[in-house]
Write an enzyme that holds these catalytic residues in place. Structure first.
Site, PDB file in Angstrom:
ATOM      1  N   PHE A 363       0.801  -1.227   0.000  1.00  0.00           N
ATOM      2  CA  PHE A 363       0.000   0.000   0.000  1.00  0.00           C
ATOM      3  C   PHE A 363       0.837   1.282   0.000  1.00  0.00           C
ATOM      4  O   PHE A 363       0.439   2.295   0.584  1.00  0.00           O
ATOM      5  CB  PHE A 363      -0.966   0.009   1.195  1.00  0.00           C
ATOM      6  CG  PHE A 363      -1.646  -1.305   1.435  1.00  0.00           C
ATOM      7  CD1 PHE A 363      -2.377  -1.915   0.424  1.00  0.00           C
ATOM      8  CD2 PHE A 363      -1.521  -1.958   2.639  1.00  0.00           C
ATOM      9  CE1 PHE A 363      -2.989  -3.145   0.623  1.00  0.00           C
ATOM     10  CE2 PHE A 363      -2.130  -3.187   2.857  1.00  0.00           C
ATOM     11  CZ  PHE A 363      -2.868  -3.782   1.834  1.00  0.00           C
ATOM     12  N   CYS A 364       1.982   1.257  -0.662  1.00  0.00           N
ATOM     13  CA  CYS A 364       2.866   2.428  -0.698  1.00  0.00           C
ATOM     14  C   CYS A 364       3.160   2.938   0.709  1.00  0.00           C
ATOM     15  O   CYS A 364       3.232   4.150   0.948  1.00  0.00           O
ATOM     16  CB  CYS A 364       2.265   3.540  -1.559  1.00  0.00           C
ATOM     17  SG  CYS A 364       2.091   3.114  -3.297  1.00  0.00           S
ATOM     18  N   ALA A 365       3.313   2.005   1.639  1.00  0.00           N
ATOM     19  CA  ALA A 365       3.651   2.333   3.024  1.00  0.00           C
ATOM     20  C   ALA A 365       4.571   1.235   3.552  1.00  0.00           C
ATOM     21  O   ALA A 365       4.304   0.606   4.570  1.00  0.00           O
ATOM     22  CB  ALA A 365       2.390   2.448   3.868  1.00  0.00           C
TER      23      ALA A 365
END
Length: 443
Positions: A363-365
């Site tokens: 999740f781009c995290a």
């Protein structure tokens, strides 16, 4: 006694979309991926259709349609600013998305930046060309505020950049308290509101924050626009984010070099022909959400998210992800692991066998997933205006079925993604030439 009727939730485009399953059936699509991109509101799509006959380039045009579109653009700027609680002297700059907005702000910040490690990459990576310090979040909000205070005292940042709501867990941070901490040390605060604004009222002035960024495609206006709202002083003197026509007062050539007089913000950072349709779409979404964002939207989503979390918790082997033991609130974003099943396989099976759309990955995290899962991928279900109780029950039942019996179809990895093999579904229903396996991100 007269009953008080709540305003209805604004309808979205595609709420009744039917999709094919691998077994040949068709079902209503349960879109539980609003945190990645939300469908347009019907009123937003209708407004864009109304604007199209008038479409022309804005500013400096003498033609009637050009003047109409210039008025539409500047009116949209005012509408978005009001919806987000911009102060009278704040500036509203249209960007491409949250990532673009923070990239702009990074060129304007006159000093070091401090962030938490739970941020989306849009916030974590924007400051890589300046001094950037990352504070590790703790297991509670209270302890995290303590760590943030210590980080601010140690590094004396010019800016503290924080998320309003995690795009992984939906947990919110006490923004007012963070603003007070930062301001007491002379630092400004930028809020990543990409996940917060679709679910809760965001009022820049009431929070006391200095900057706010979000993406239209999360706020039911997926027409390629974002926004940066905030203090004018730094933005008026920062290097032009997109140098070109419309960003300058004058350009001259002397001794073989250009001599440029730049306009102040917002024009300074909106060089070239702006995304008029994106701006008017975002403004239309703000108008539609205004009467429902304070109570109707939170009540709708809390009811569904509470049922979703409880239902998934009851499925053996499912583990919900959370950052804190004392988060003050959670928006309707729920991430989880399903026993030993690969998250990509779970997401593929939910789509192919049940017509349910969720997200899988990190999740781009990535730093946050390193902490929550040891770096493993997870599944994310995110609710929005179009989500229903039936969507939630379908997801809970489908996950329970996967845990009990495993996938009902065969799957293989292709270009790093799990896909049905074979996949009899028509993946090019619009006949434009579908290409699978292209990389992407949700911000």
């Amino acid at each position: 006694m007269t009953a008080v009727l709540r305003p209805a939730l604004p309808p979205t485009v595609g709420a009744d979309l039917e999709v094919p399953l691998v077994d040949g059936r068709r079902v209503r699509y349960a879109d539980l991926d609003a945190a990645a991109s939300a469908p347009p509101l019907q009123s937003v799509a209708d407004h864009v259709a109304e604007v199209l006959p008038y479409y022309a380039s804005v500013h400096r045009g003498a033609g009637y349609t050009s003047r109409v579109c210039t008025s539409l653009l500047e009116s949209a700027r005012e509408t978005v600013g009001r919806f987000l609680g911009a102060r009278e002297d704040d500036v509203v700059v249209f960007t491409r998305n949250t990532t673009d907005a923070f990239a702009l702000l990074a060129r304007a910040v006159p000093g070091p930046v401090l962030t938490l490690d739970l941020e989306h990459h849009a916030t974590l990576l924007a400051w890589r060309h300046t001094a950037h310090h990352v504070v590790a979040a703790r297991g509670s909000v209270a302890a995290t505020l303590g760590a943030l205070r210590a980080g601010i005292e140690a590094h004396r940042p010019a800016l503290v950049a924080v998320t309003g709501a995690s795009n992984v867990t939906g947990e919110t941070l006490p923004l007012t308290a963070i603003v007070e901490l930062a301001h007491a040390a002379g630092a400004r605060v930028a809020v990543d509101a990409a996940q917060l604004a679709p679910h809760r009222r965001v009022d820049l002035a009431a929070l006391g924050a200095d900057y706010l960024a979000l993406s239209g495609h999360k706020l039911y206006a997926p027409y390629g626009v974002g926004v940066l709202v905030g203090r004018r002083d730094c933005l008026d003197v920062a290097p032009a984010h997109l140098a070109g026509g419309g960003a300058v007062r004058s350009v001259a050539v002397a001794d073989g070099e250009t001599d440029t007089a730049w306009l102040p913000a917002p024009q300074r950072h909106e060089g070239g022909t702006p995304n008029l349709l994106g701006a008017v779409a975002l403004a239309a979404a703000c108008r539609a959400l205004e009467p429902v964002i304070d109570s109707v939207v939170p009540a709708h989503e809390r009811e569904l998210a509470t049922r979703l979390r409880a239902g998934l918790t009851d499925v053996p082997g499912v583990r919900l992800l959370a950052c804190f033991e004392d988060a003050p609130d959670q928006v309707a974003v729920v991430s989880f692991e399903v026993g030993s099943l690969p998250s990509g396989l779970v997401a593929a099976a939910l789509s192919a066998e049940h017509g349910i759309g969720v997200r899988d990955g990190r999740f781009c995290a990535h730093p946050l997933l390193d902490r929550l899962t040891g770096g493993r991928d997870a599944v994310r279900a995110s609710l929005g205006l179009a989500s229903t109780a039936d969507d939630v029950e379908r997801l809970i039942a489908a996950v329970a079925q996967l845990v009990a019996r495993g996938p009902g179809w065969t799957y293989a990895q292709r270009d790093g993604r799990w896909v049905p093999t074979p996949d009899p579904r028509d993946l090019d229903p619009l006949a434009v030439g579908n290409r699978e396996g292209l990389p992407g991100c949700d911000r």
